[in-house]
Write a protein that holds these residues in place. Structure first.
Motif, PDB file in Angstrom:
ATOM      1  N   THR A   1       0.862  -1.172   0.000  1.00 47.59           N
ATOM      2  CA  THR A   1       0.000   0.000   0.000  1.00 47.59           C
ATOM      3  C   THR A   1       0.907   1.233   0.000  1.00 47.59           C
ATOM      4  O   THR A   1       2.020   1.188   0.530  1.00 47.59           O
ATOM      5  CB  THR A   1      -0.926   0.019   1.226  1.00 47.59           C
ATOM      6  N   PRO A   2       0.436   2.331  -0.596  1.00 46.84           N
ATOM      7  CA  PRO A   2       1.295   3.514  -0.678  1.00 46.84           C
ATOM      8  C   PRO A   2       1.481   4.213   0.673  1.00 46.84           C
ATOM      9  O   PRO A   2       0.579   4.222   1.501  1.00 46.84           O
ATOM     10  CB  PRO A   2       0.565   4.427  -1.666  1.00 46.84           C
TER      11      PRO A   2
ATOM     12  N   LYS B   1      -0.274  10.009   0.496  1.00 44.70           N
ATOM     13  CA  LYS B   1      -1.721  10.204   0.463  1.00 44.70           C
ATOM     14  C   LYS B   1      -2.264   9.890  -0.929  1.00 44.70           C
ATOM     15  O   LYS B   1      -1.701  10.319  -1.938  1.00 44.70           O
ATOM     16  CB  LYS B   1      -2.027  11.648   0.851  1.00 44.70           C
ATOM     17  N   GLU B   2      -3.347   9.163  -0.962  1.00 41.46           N
ATOM     18  CA  GLU B   2      -3.975   8.827  -2.241  1.00 41.46           C
ATOM     19  C   GLU B   2      -4.803  10.014  -2.743  1.00 41.46           C
ATOM     20  O   GLU B   2      -5.137  10.908  -1.986  1.00 41.46           O
ATOM     21  CB  GLU B   2      -4.841   7.577  -2.083  1.00 41.46           C
TER      22      GLU B   2
ATOM     23  N   GLN C   1      -1.162   4.888 -10.684  1.00 38.27           N
ATOM     24  CA  GLN C   1      -2.439   4.462 -10.103  1.00 38.27           C
ATOM     25  C   GLN C   1      -2.225   3.563  -8.894  1.00 38.27           C
ATOM     26  O   GLN C   1      -3.004   3.607  -7.943  1.00 38.27           O
ATOM     27  CB  GLN C   1      -3.289   3.779 -11.172  1.00 38.27           C
TER      28      GLN C   1
ATOM     29  N   PHE D   1      -0.096   4.026  -6.722  1.00 39.07           N
ATOM     30  CA  PHE D   1       0.136   4.969  -5.640  1.00 39.07           C
ATOM     31  C   PHE D   1      -1.110   5.804  -5.343  1.00 39.07           C
ATOM     32  O   PHE D   1      -1.045   6.770  -4.591  1.00 39.07           O
ATOM     33  CB  PHE D   1       1.326   5.883  -5.967  1.00 39.07           C
ATOM     34  N   GLY D   2      -2.233   5.426  -5.943  1.00 42.60           N
ATOM     35  CA  GLY D   2      -3.488   6.120  -5.684  1.00 42.60           C
ATOM     36  C   GLY D   2      -3.629   7.443  -6.404  1.00 42.60           C
ATOM     37  O   GLY D   2      -4.465   8.267  -6.046  1.00 42.60           O
ATOM     38  N   MET D   3      -2.804   7.661  -7.431  1.00 39.22           N
ATOM     39  CA  MET D   3      -2.884   8.919  -8.174  1.00 39.22           C
ATOM     40  C   MET D   3      -3.960   8.846  -9.245  1.00 39.22           C
ATOM     41  O   MET D   3      -4.195   7.797  -9.843  1.00 39.22           O
ATOM     42  CB  MET D   3      -1.539   9.253  -8.811  1.00 39.22           C
ATOM     43  N   ASP D   4      -4.611   9.961  -9.462  1.00 43.68           N
ATOM     44  CA  ASP D   4      -5.623  10.125 -10.496  1.00 43.68           C
ATOM     45  C   ASP D   4      -4.919  10.698 -11.717  1.00 43.68           C
ATOM     46  O   ASP D   4      -4.569  11.881 -11.741  1.00 43.68           O
ATOM     47  CB  ASP D   4      -6.710  11.070  -9.973  1.00 43.68           C
TER      48      ASP D   4
END
Length: 187
Positions: free
Chosen positions: A112-113, A116-117, A147, A149-152
């Motif tokens: 998990t990153p 912060k996502e 993605q 890393f939760g990036m949009d």
């Protein structure tokens, strides 16, 4: 109103090259929307390769004391990013690959990153090959990493068929799209 911060990472060794110009276009668009911006030239940073030592599995951080420390801080604190790399020998540049490899320290042991996502990202690049589909899988793979890393990922903009530094400026449509993506990054 909270001012957003957007950081650009240029993986090209050529300042004012096509990739750098596109990264700057996105950053300029972000400025137009009120964001604070910063830009890193990976080629000018003292970045060592990941040592595979797993220090970061036990401790939240990397044992290497180099310029990646500044990049880690930017990756943790910024709200949006512009990642730029030309295609060199069928792949992202070595500078960009080494930078990405060091992100291993930003992943928990359960993958998990540690950042912060929900951060926003734009990918830009350049390639001499005139076929826009020629290296699409390279940028898609990078998008999947972001993605993870939760990036949009808000878009990918690649200049094709140009070789000389700055020729991308001839592609006025792409220049406009890149700037617009920066100004709309947080929509």
């Amino acid at each position: 109103m909270i001012r957003m911060k957007v950081v650009g990472f240029v993986g090209s060794p050529r300042k004012q090259g096509n990739t750098d110009v596109l990264v700057q276009q996105v950053l300029d668009g972000a400025v137009l929307s009120g964001a604070e911006v910063e830009k890193f030239y990976l080629n000018e940073m003292d970045l060592k390769g990941c040592q595979g030592c797993n220090y970061c599995r036990a401790v939240e951080g990397c044992k290497l004391n180099d310029d990646m420390t500044k990049a880690y801080e930017a990756l943790r604190s910024a709200d949006g990013f512009v990642f730029g790399s030309p295609i060199y020998f069928f792949q992202l540049t070595g500078q960009m690959r080494q930078f990405i490899d060091r992100w291993f320290a930003l992943i928990n042991p359960d993958f998990t990153p540690r950042i912060k996502e929900g951060k926003k990202a734009v990918i830009v690049g350049a390639q001499g090959a005139p076929d826009p589909e020629a290296f699409k899988p390279v940028y898609e793979e990078f998008s999947r990493i972001l993605q993870m890393f939760g990036m949009d990922v808000k878009g990918t903009f690649v200049d094709v068929g140009h070789h000389a530094p700055g020729e991308v400026r001839e592609n006025t449509v792409l220049m406009e799209q890149a700037q617009s993506s920066g100004s709309r990054m947080f929509e």
